[in-house]
Design a protein around this motif. Structure first.
Motif, short mmCIF file in Angstrom:
data_model
loop_
_atom_site.label_atom_id
_atom_site.label_comp_id
_atom_site.label_asym_id
_atom_site.label_seq_id
_atom_site.Cartn_x
_atom_site.Cartn_y
_atom_site.Cartn_z
N GLN A 67 0.84 -1.19 0.00
CA GLN A 67 0.00 0.00 0.00
C GLN A 67 0.88 1.24 0.00
OE1 GLN A 67 -1.54 -1.69 3.74
NE2 GLN A 67 -3.50 -0.86 3.06
N THR A 68 0.30 2.36 -0.40
CA THR A 68 0.96 3.66 -0.33
C THR A 68 0.05 4.59 0.45
OG1 THR A 68 2.07 3.31 -2.44
CG2 THR A 68 1.93 5.57 -1.65
N ILE A 69 0.62 5.24 1.46
CA ILE A 69 -0.16 6.12 2.33
C ILE A 69 0.57 7.46 2.44
CG2 ILE A 69 -1.11 6.46 4.64
CD1 ILE A 69 -0.96 3.42 5.01
N THR A 70 -0.17 8.55 2.33
CA THR A 70 0.39 9.89 2.51
C THR A 70 -0.30 10.51 3.71
OG1 THR A 70 0.80 10.14 0.15
CG2 THR A 70 0.74 12.16 1.47
N GLY A 71 0.49 11.07 4.62
CA GLY A 71 -0.08 11.69 5.80
C GLY A 71 0.96 12.44 6.60
N THR A 72 0.57 12.86 7.79
CA THR A 72 1.44 13.62 8.67
C THR A 72 1.99 12.71 9.76
OG1 THR A 72 0.09 15.58 8.28
CG2 THR A 72 1.56 15.64 10.19
N VAL A 73 3.29 12.81 9.99
CA VAL A 73 3.96 12.01 11.02
C VAL A 73 3.81 12.70 12.37
CG1 VAL A 73 6.14 11.00 11.77
CG2 VAL A 73 5.63 11.17 9.33
N THR A 74 3.36 11.93 13.37
CA THR A 74 3.26 12.45 14.74
C THR A 74 3.98 11.48 15.68
OG1 THR A 74 1.14 11.33 15.10
CG2 THR A 74 1.06 13.61 14.34
N ALA A 75 4.36 12.00 16.83
CA ALA A 75 4.98 11.16 17.85
C ALA A 75 3.89 10.32 18.51
CB ALA A 75 5.69 12.01 18.89
N GLY A 76 4.19 9.05 18.75
CA GLY A 76 3.24 8.19 19.43
C GLY A 76 3.20 8.48 20.92
N VAL A 77 2.25 7.87 21.60
CA VAL A 77 2.12 8.08 23.03
C VAL A 77 3.22 7.36 23.81
CG1 VAL A 77 -0.36 8.51 22.97
CG2 VAL A 77 0.47 6.17 23.26
N PRO A 79 7.36 6.04 23.92
CA PRO A 79 8.65 6.49 23.38
C PRO A 79 9.04 5.73 22.11
CG PRO A 79 8.81 6.04 25.73
CD PRO A 79 7.46 5.56 25.30
N ASN A 80 9.67 6.43 21.18
CA ASN A 80 10.20 5.88 19.93
C ASN A 80 9.12 5.33 19.00
OD1 ASN A 80 12.91 6.43 20.68
ND2 ASN A 80 12.86 4.61 21.97
N CYS A 81 7.89 5.76 19.14
CA CYS A 81 6.81 5.33 18.26
C CYS A 81 6.42 6.47 17.34
CB CYS A 81 5.60 4.87 19.07
SG CYS A 81 5.93 3.42 20.09
N LEU A 82 6.32 6.17 16.04
CA LEU A 82 5.89 7.16 15.06
C LEU A 82 4.57 6.72 14.46
CD1 LEU A 82 9.23 7.95 13.18
CD2 LEU A 82 8.08 9.32 14.92
N VAL A 83 3.63 7.65 14.35
CA VAL A 83 2.30 7.36 13.83
C VAL A 83 2.08 8.26 12.62
CG1 VAL A 83 -0.16 7.39 14.34
CG2 VAL A 83 1.47 6.73 16.11
N LEU A 84 1.57 7.67 11.53
CA LEU A 84 1.22 8.43 10.34
C LEU A 84 -0.29 8.54 10.31
CD1 LEU A 84 2.40 9.66 7.66
CD2 LEU A 84 1.66 7.54 6.60
N THR A 85 -0.79 9.78 10.27
CA THR A 85 -2.23 10.00 10.26
C THR A 85 -2.65 10.50 8.88
OG1 THR A 85 -2.13 10.60 12.60
CG2 THR A 85 -4.13 11.20 11.42
N LEU A 92 0.74 2.92 12.62
CA LEU A 92 2.00 2.85 13.36
C LEU A 92 3.10 2.48 12.39
CD1 LEU A 92 3.68 2.73 15.97
CD2 LEU A 92 2.97 0.33 16.16
N LEU A 93 4.10 3.33 12.24
CA LEU A 93 5.17 3.08 11.27
C LEU A 93 6.22 2.15 11.86
CD1 LEU A 93 5.55 6.69 9.81
CD2 LEU A 93 4.18 4.78 8.94
N ILE A 94 6.46 1.03 11.18
CA ILE A 94 7.47 0.05 11.58
C ILE A 94 8.58 0.07 10.53
CG2 ILE A 94 7.92 -2.38 12.10
CD1 ILE A 94 5.85 -1.18 13.99
N PHE A 95 9.81 0.36 10.97
CA PHE A 95 10.95 0.47 10.05
C PHE A 95 11.97 -0.62 10.33
CE2 PHE A 95 9.27 4.77 10.49
CZ PHE A 95 9.22 5.22 9.19
N ASP A 96 12.51 -1.21 9.25
CA ASP A 96 13.65 -2.12 9.37
C ASP A 96 14.95 -1.36 9.12
OD1 ASP A 96 12.20 -4.39 9.95
OD2 ASP A 96 12.04 -5.03 7.87
N ASP A 97 14.85 -0.17 8.57
CA ASP A 97 16.01 0.61 8.16
C ASP A 97 16.01 1.96 8.88
OD1 ASP A 97 17.99 2.02 6.82
OD2 ASP A 97 17.19 1.68 4.82
#
Length: 138
Positions: A67-77, A79-85, A92-97
């Motif tokens: 999938q392809t998603i476009t949105g705004t990155v926010t800090a999760g509740v 630590p170290n969690c990034l959420v794309l809205t 919840l953005l999960i990165f291997d890199d």
């Protein structure tokens, strides 16, 4: 009188028998628990977001049909969690890199490609986990 004495004696015998089996009351050490034998041990597969590519080679990337998603990155509740809205909700953005993660700056608008993994466990506690394979700023 005899009929009342018999139940009392039986009760007394049951109580003392129960106490005799309790090692903590007698001060004796308890017997160690039996250890597991090789036949008792079962190897279970470890869940992973990583899948295999052509010819079964591990790729570290989600399956085709991403999938392809476009949105705004926010800090999760957490630590170290990034959420794309975006318009559909929170992801919840999960990165291997680590380099890709660095491109997803809090407050920025990004387009991410990857695959949603709704069954994936996470400590972030918000958004549907989304395994990211690419990030495009802006």
């Amino acid at each position: 009188m005899v009929t009342r004495t018999v139940p009392a004696v039986l009760l007394l015998l049951l109580v003392t028998a129960g106490c005799a089996n309790n090692a903590s009351d007698t001060g004796a050490a308890s017997a160690p628990a039996p250890s597991a034998s090789a036949s008792d041990v079962v190897d279970l597969p470890v869940p992973s977001a990583k899948t295999s590519g052509p010819a079964g080679e591990p790729t570290g990337r989600p399956n085709a049909g991403g999938q392809t998603i476009t949105g705004t990155v926010t800090a999760g509740v957490e630590p170290n969690c990034l959420v794309l809205t975006d318009g559909t909700g929170s992801h919840l953005l999960i990165f291997d890199d680590a380099a890709m993660r660095a491109d997803a700056v809090v407050g920025s608008t990004v387009t991410v490609s990857g695959q949603s993994q709704p069954g994936m466990m996470s400590t972030c506690q918000q958004g549907v986990p989304f395994v990211v394979v690419s990030v495009k700023k802006g």
